[in-house]
Motif scaffolding. Structure first.
Motif, PDB file in Angstrom:
ATOM      1  N   ILE A   1      -3.829  -1.460  -0.735  1.00  0.00           N
ATOM      2  CA  ILE A   1      -4.021  -1.695   0.692  1.00  0.00           C
ATOM      3  C   ILE A   1      -4.593  -0.429   1.301  1.00  0.00           C
ATOM      4  N   LYS A   2      -5.528  -0.591   2.212  1.00  0.00           N
ATOM      5  CA  LYS A   2      -6.128   0.559   2.879  1.00  0.00           C
ATOM      6  C   LYS A   2      -5.086   1.168   3.814  1.00  0.00           C
ATOM      7  N   PRO A   3      -4.815   2.462   3.679  1.00  0.00           N
ATOM      8  CA  PRO A   3      -3.715   3.069   4.442  1.00  0.00           C
ATOM      9  C   PRO A   3      -3.823   2.884   5.948  1.00  0.00           C
ATOM     10  N   GLU A   4      -5.022   2.857   6.465  1.00  0.00           N
ATOM     11  CA  GLU A   4      -5.195   2.704   7.910  1.00  0.00           C
ATOM     12  C   GLU A   4      -4.877   1.287   8.388  1.00  0.00           C
ATOM     13  N   HIS A   5      -4.653   0.360   7.459  1.00  0.00           N
ATOM     14  CA  HIS A   5      -4.379  -1.031   7.825  1.00  0.00           C
ATOM     15  C   HIS A   5      -2.948  -1.481   7.491  1.00  0.00           C
ATOM     16  N   ILE A   6      -2.117  -0.571   7.034  1.00  0.00           N
ATOM     17  CA  ILE A   6      -0.750  -0.952   6.646  1.00  0.00           C
ATOM     18  C   ILE A   6       0.016  -1.545   7.824  1.00  0.00           C
ATOM     19  N   ALA A   7      -0.040  -0.912   8.982  1.00  0.00           N
ATOM     20  CA  ALA A   7       0.712  -1.418  10.144  1.00  0.00           C
ATOM     21  C   ALA A   7       0.252  -2.827  10.518  1.00  0.00           C
ATOM     22  N   GLU A   8      -1.049  -3.064  10.499  1.00  0.00           N
ATOM     23  CA  GLU A   8      -1.578  -4.397  10.831  1.00  0.00           C
ATOM     24  C   GLU A   8      -1.149  -5.421   9.789  1.00  0.00           C
ATOM     25  N   TYR A   9      -1.177  -5.052   8.522  1.00  0.00           N
ATOM     26  CA  TYR A   9      -0.761  -5.966   7.459  1.00  0.00           C
ATOM     27  C   TYR A   9       0.708  -6.350   7.629  1.00  0.00           C
ATOM     28  N   LYS A  10       1.536  -5.368   7.924  1.00  0.00           N
ATOM     29  CA  LYS A  10       2.957  -5.652   8.154  1.00  0.00           C
ATOM     30  C   LYS A  10       3.135  -6.559   9.365  1.00  0.00           C
ATOM     31  N   ARG A  11       2.383  -6.310  10.430  1.00  0.00           N
ATOM     32  CA  ARG A  11       2.484  -7.128  11.637  1.00  0.00           C
ATOM     33  C   ARG A  11       2.110  -8.582  11.327  1.00  0.00           C
ATOM     34  N   LEU A  12       1.010  -8.769  10.618  1.00  0.00           N
ATOM     35  CA  LEU A  12       0.580 -10.122  10.266  1.00  0.00           C
ATOM     36  C   LEU A  12       1.627 -10.844   9.426  1.00  0.00           C
ATOM     37  N   HIS A  13       2.223 -10.133   8.471  1.00  0.00           N
ATOM     38  CA  HIS A  13       3.171 -10.775   7.559  1.00  0.00           C
ATOM     39  C   HIS A  13       4.572 -10.921   8.157  1.00  0.00           C
ATOM     40  N   ALA A  14       4.808 -10.287   9.285  1.00  0.00           N
ATOM     41  CA  ALA A  14       6.060 -10.515  10.006  1.00  0.00           C
ATOM     42  C   ALA A  14       6.013 -11.842  10.761  1.00  0.00           C
TER      43      ALA A  14
ATOM     44  N   GLU B   1      -7.185 -23.437   6.638  1.00  0.00           N
ATOM     45  CA  GLU B   1      -6.293 -22.468   7.284  1.00  0.00           C
ATOM     46  C   GLU B   1      -5.976 -21.295   6.358  1.00  0.00           C
ATOM     47  N   THR B   2      -5.810 -21.575   5.075  1.00  0.00           N
ATOM     48  CA  THR B   2      -5.592 -20.505   4.106  1.00  0.00           C
ATOM     49  C   THR B   2      -6.834 -19.624   4.020  1.00  0.00           C
ATOM     50  N   GLN B   3      -8.007 -20.231   4.033  1.00  0.00           N
ATOM     51  CA  GLN B   3      -9.251 -19.451   4.021  1.00  0.00           C
ATOM     52  C   GLN B   3      -9.336 -18.548   5.245  1.00  0.00           C
ATOM     53  N   ARG B   4      -8.935 -19.051   6.396  1.00  0.00           N
ATOM     54  CA  ARG B   4      -8.949 -18.257   7.627  1.00  0.00           C
ATOM     55  C   ARG B   4      -7.949 -17.100   7.532  1.00  0.00           C
ATOM     56  N   TRP B   5      -6.753 -17.366   6.971  1.00  0.00           N
ATOM     57  CA  TRP B   5      -5.735 -16.323   6.775  1.00  0.00           C
ATOM     58  C   TRP B   5      -6.258 -15.239   5.838  1.00  0.00           C
ATOM     59  N   TRP B   6      -6.870 -15.656   4.756  1.00  0.00           N
ATOM     60  CA  TRP B   6      -7.428 -14.692   3.807  1.00  0.00           C
ATOM     61  C   TRP B   6      -8.537 -13.874   4.452  1.00  0.00           C
ATOM     62  N   ALA B   7      -9.357 -14.495   5.296  1.00  0.00           N
ATOM     63  CA  ALA B   7     -10.446 -13.773   5.959  1.00  0.00           C
ATOM     64  C   ALA B   7      -9.910 -12.675   6.878  1.00  0.00           C
ATOM     65  N   VAL B   8      -8.750 -12.888   7.448  1.00  0.00           N
ATOM     66  CA  VAL B   8      -8.113 -11.872   8.295  1.00  0.00           C
ATOM     67  C   VAL B   8      -7.513 -10.760   7.435  1.00  0.00           C
ATOM     68  N   ASN B   9      -6.894 -11.112   6.321  1.00  0.00           N
ATOM     69  CA  ASN B   9      -6.147 -10.154   5.511  1.00  0.00           C
ATOM     70  C   ASN B   9      -6.981  -9.412   4.471  1.00  0.00           C
ATOM     71  N   MET B  10      -7.976 -10.057   3.900  1.00  0.00           N
ATOM     72  CA  MET B  10      -8.717  -9.422   2.802  1.00  0.00           C
ATOM     73  C   MET B  10      -9.396  -8.107   3.194  1.00  0.00           C
ATOM     74  N   PRO B  11      -9.937  -7.952   4.395  1.00  0.00           N
ATOM     75  CA  PRO B  11     -10.544  -6.661   4.743  1.00  0.00           C
ATOM     76  C   PRO B  11      -9.537  -5.504   4.816  1.00  0.00           C
ATOM     77  N   LEU B  12      -8.253  -5.822   4.917  1.00  0.00           N
ATOM     78  CA  LEU B  12      -7.211  -4.798   4.971  1.00  0.00           C
ATOM     79  C   LEU B  12      -6.835  -4.316   3.573  1.00  0.00           C
ATOM     80  N   GLN B  13      -7.198  -5.077   2.574  1.00  0.00           N
ATOM     81  CA  GLN B  13      -6.763  -4.858   1.204  1.00  0.00           C
ATOM     82  C   GLN B  13      -7.791  -4.071   0.398  1.00  0.00           C
TER      83      GLN B  13
END
Length: 109
Positions: free
Chosen positions: A10-23, A75-87
């Motif tokens: 995971i890109k370090p600058e996106h950890i907070a956003e990734y956690k927020r999304l998965h909460a 919907e899964t494709q849309r979720w992945w499109a949001v999350n994949m750039p963070l990874q």
């Protein structure tokens, strides 16, 4: 039942956003995960290496078909499109993998 372990950077600058999304994962994404026979799904983060480890149990009979069905879901494709750039996928992953598969070398109940 098949246990699965996967690893991904995971890109370090996106950890907070990734956690927020998965909460607050979208209900439609959670429903598709269950519909595709995946249970007991967890994602763990290891800092400062910025590696994520995913674990889940597959309770179906055709993982490839269920994975394809999940990947075809809008919907899964849309979720992945949001999350994949963070990874940050591992350079050593196999062709066709995003999350790199892992070999189970020990298990005890």
């Amino acid at each position: 039942m098949q246990r699965m372990g996967l690893v991904l950077g995971i890109k370090p600058e996106h950890i907070a956003e990734y956690k927020r999304l998965h909460a607050d994962v979208w209900p439609s994404v959670l429903a598709k995960i269950a519909d595709c026979n995946i249970r007991n799904y967890s994602i763990f983060l290891r800092e400062p290496e910025n590696l994520m480890f995913a674990y889940f149990e597959y309770h179906g009979s055709d993982f490839a078909a269920d994975s394809a069905r999940m990947a075809a879901d809008p919907e899964t494709q849309r979720w992945w499109a949001v999350n994949m750039p963070l990874q940050a996928p591992l350079d050593t992953r196999k062709e066709g993998e995003w999350w790199a598969g892992m070999e189970e070398v020990f298990h005890v109940d």
